[in-house]
Structure formats: structure tokens, C-alpha cells
Motif scaffolding. Structure first.
Motif, PDB file in Angstrom:
ATOM      1  N   THR A 274       0.744  -1.097  -0.045  1.00  0.00           N
ATOM      2  CA  THR A 274       0.006   0.094  -0.228  1.00  0.00           C
ATOM      3  C   THR A 274       0.886   1.211   0.136  1.00  0.00           C
ATOM      4  N   ARG A 275       0.089   2.415  -0.476  1.00  0.00           N
ATOM      5  CA  ARG A 275       0.941   3.638  -0.252  1.00  0.00           C
ATOM      6  C   ARG A 275       0.368   4.409   0.908  1.00  0.00           C
TER       7      ARG A 275
ATOM      8  N   GLY B 145       5.629   1.960  -2.411  1.00  0.00           N
ATOM      9  CA  GLY B 145       4.935   1.187  -1.469  1.00  0.00           C
ATOM     10  C   GLY B 145       5.456   0.722  -0.378  1.00  0.00           C
TER      11      GLY B 145
END
Length: 397
Positions: free
Chosen positions: A32-33, A218
């Protein structure tokens, strides 16, 4: 959200497999970011910019501190020189371990990029602040014996590499990396390689570069798996069957459901990423609002135990809320709150005609009982109110 398959590694029973488990966290299935990394980048830029304006204008206190630390004893100079020279090898060791032991190709790539960006940014920033020749940007990393320079490039590289690897590492290894950074900073101060402002700028710059790499490429999602939650519940003496992720997931935590001999349970689990996001949110709310909660829970254990205390307090004052089955930190350092599910249907899912006046009157009595207990629900809405027959029930405190 970016998804990815877990990267292969040595079998868990081999020597390399055991070393891998001690050094690195579990393989990530999702990436995820995080918006918080963007905040870190902006904060880093502001700190470095402020310190850049201060560079070359050291105060008498800073100069006295460098002189005092450097004059402690001359017998330490040889070991300090050795530690200063070997400090950067920690980042190199992590990179080799990521490639050889764990085969974490993404981690190795991120560390290499962060270290390279740290070297370039440190050298270029030093040139811009000193207003010297641009060819100095191609010099090797700063060597011991030179006059103080802004920022300390060696420290920038180490902080960037260690920080970018942090989400992939076990907690003890992360602590060692942080200790290496502190030790390298003290060594530089003892050797008069940099002033305190130069060192602080190097740490902020390396930290910001790591956040930038995380924001662009990420980070592994630190949400706990079903296996981790099951292990934690077993340590808390709860033997659940049918443990699975809930259909609806809250913000800032991971929700599971399961059942035991006494019925269904709701499990709220706070992992590494959730506690980061909630800490920023709670810090902002605590600072910005006068009516924010007086209890500022920093750790995951404090958070789940505080919620459990509020549930018990609400029941003591007559509110029909979920009962606490267990609360604490167990397993792979995950914070768990297990509640006995409250029967009923969410008020939001009922037709208006299906909600009686008696149910609404009982709902307000439940709210009044929370007020008597001096508990603020904060998210009291139709989704959080459960209706069982003609009785309104508050699902959570």
C-alpha cells in the motif's frame, strides 16, 4: 492499494529460514501507499530547509557541546573511529541479508534506491548550502577529519537505508538499526565531524527520503493474518472456531469474527500500520480540539485496554453494550480486543415503520447511561445501534 505475491525464501526449518524469521517480518501479500508518508516527506523538507538556513551560523552552545564531547577522553578516539567507519556496514548487511537470506528483492531494490538518493541529496544539498562548485557533488562520502559540513552525507545514507527497511524488519532488528543511527550520530559529534544541526538535518533528510521511497513504491501492509490472530487468541485463553475476517472493516483496525462455546465474538485487532495511522489521527485531535479525550493512548496495548475499560464502565452504569472476553497484546505483538457479540439488527437497516417508540425511548435511556458514566461514544450513529425486538441496543461504547 498494490497487491503482490509473497516472495519465496528458504524453508522455515533450515538455518537460513530461522534467521529469516528472526530478522524479517512475515512475507507481505499486499502493498500500500500510506498518506502518512506524504506527511513525513513534507515535514522532512520543512525541517531540512530550516536547518539549511541555520547552517554556518552555529550558536555558542552548539560549539561548546562539540568541544565538550570531543574532550571527554582521547583514549576513545581509536574505537570511535572504528565504529564510525563500520557504522555504514549495518545498512550493507541488511541489503545482503535481504538478497541472500530472505530473497526480498523489493526490499533490496528500495534500500539501494534510498541509499543512492541519500548520497545524491546529501552531496547536492551540501553544495547548495555552501554555495560551492557543483563538481563537489561527485565527491566520495564525507571522510573523518574534514571540517563540519552540512549535512553529514554518511548519516543521510544510513538513515535512509535503515528507515526504508523498517516495515520489513522484526522489532528487535529495527531497534538495533535505530541504535546504530544513534551511535553513528554520537561518534560524529565526538569526532567533530559535524555540528548538531548538521546531524539533525542528516537524520531528517534520510528519514524523508525513506518516506518518499515508500510513498512512490509502496510498503508491505502490516495487517495481521488469520493465523496470527488465532495464535494471539490462544495465548489469551480463547479457543475460537470459524475465525474469519469480518465483511465490514473499520478504519484503523482489522475486524474478525468467530465463535466459541458461549456464542459469537467480535475481534478487533490493531496491527503495525493501524497504530501508525491512529497515532497521527489521535495526536492531531488531541492538539486541535479542546474537547478531545483526556486519555492519549500511545501504544496498542493501551488502546485496546482503554476500550475494554470503557466497555466495562458502561456496563457498570447499566448500558447494554458488548461484554469483554479478552484484551491485550499476544502472539506476534498484535493488540487484540475480543467482545461478546450483541444480538440485533443495525438500526440503519430497518424501515422506519419497524422501529417502535419504545425502542427509541430505550435508545435514549442507553445514551443517558453512557452520559452518567462520562463516556463519549463519538461515532454514535444508526450503524452502531442494534435493535433486538422492541429494545434499542447500543452496540459499542
Amino acid at each position: 492499494m498494490v497487491t503482490a505475491e509473497s516472495e519465496p525464501g528458504p524453508p522455515a526449518t533450515s538455518f537460513l529460514g530461522r534467521a529469516r524469521r528472526r530478522v524479517f517480518r512475515r512475507d507481505a501479500q499486499r502493498w500500500t501507499r500510506r498518506a502518512s508518508d506524504g506527511v513525513r516527506v513534507v515535514f522532512s523538507v520543512l525541517v531540512v530547509a530550516a536547518l539549511a538556513l541555520h547552517a554556518g551560523h552555529e550558536t555558542a552552545t552548539e560549539r561548546a557541546l562539540v568541544a565538550f564531547v570531543g574532550s571527554l577522553t582521547s583514549e576513545l578516539r581509536t574505537p570511535v573511529l572504528a565504529l564510525y567507519g563500520l557504522g555504514a556496514l549495518w545498512a550493507v548487511g541488511l541489503l545482503v541479508a535481504a538478497l541472500v537470506v530472505a530473497r526480498r528483492w523489493r526490499l533490496a531494490r528500495d534500500m539501494a534506491i534510498a541509499a543512492l538518493l541519500g548520497w545524491i541529496a546529501g552531496r547536492m544539498l551540501g553544495v547548495l548550502v555552501a554555495d560551492g562548485n557543483l563538481s563537489r557533488a561527485l565527491e566520495i562520502l564525507q571522510e573523518v577529519g574534514r571540517s563540519p559540513q552540512f549535512p553529514l552525507t554518511r548519516l543521510v545514507v544510513v538513515v535512509a537505508a535503515v528507515s526504508v527497511a523498517s516495515p520489513h524488519l522484526s522489532r528487535p532488528v529495527r531497534r538495533i538499526g535505530q541504535g546504530i543511527v544513534l551511535l553513528l550520530t554520537l561518534c560524529a559529534l565526538y569526532l567533530a565531524t559535524a555540528f548538531p544541526g548538521d546531524l539533525l538535518a542528516a537524520i531528517a533528510l534520510g528519514w524523508g527520503i525513506a518516506a518518499l521511497v515508500h510513498l512512490v513504491l509502496g510498503v508491505p501492509v502490516g495487517k495481521p493474518s488469520t493465523e496470527q490472530v488465532s495464535t494471539a487468541l490462544a495465548e489469551l485463553r480463547l479457543d475460537l472456531q470459524g475465525l474469519r475476517r469480518a465483511a465490514r472493516q473499520p478504519v484503523g483496525a482489522t475486524s474478525f469474527t468467530g465463535h466459541d462455546e458461549q456464542g459469537e465474538l467480535m475481534i478487533t485487532v490493531i496491527g503495525r500500520d493501524e497504530v501508525d495511522a491512529q497515532l497521527l489521527t489521535k495526536a492531531w485531535r488531541f492538539a486541535a480540539y479542546r474537547n478531545a479525550a483526556s486519555t492519549f493512548a500511545v501504544t496498542r496495548r493501551q488502546q485496546v485496554e482503554h476500550i475494554a475499560f470503557l466497555l466495562l464502565l458502561a456496563r457498570e452504569h447499566g448500558a447494554r453494550v458488548a461484554s469483554v472476553a479478552a484484551a491485550g497484546v499476544a502472539g506476534d505483538s498484535v493488540a487484540v480486543l475480543a467482545e461478546r457479540a450483541v444480538p440485533g439488527v443495525p438500526l440503519a437497516e430497518l424501515e422506519p415503520a419497524a422501529v417502535s417508540d419504545a425502542a427509541l425511548a430505550d435508545l435514549w435511556r442507553q445514551v443517558e447511561s453512557l452520559r452518567r458514566a462520562r463516556i463519549s461514544h463519538r461515532v454514535l450513529n444508526a450503524e452502531r445501534v442494534l435493535v433486538d425486538g422492541d429494545q434499542g441496543r447500543n452496540a459499542r461504547a
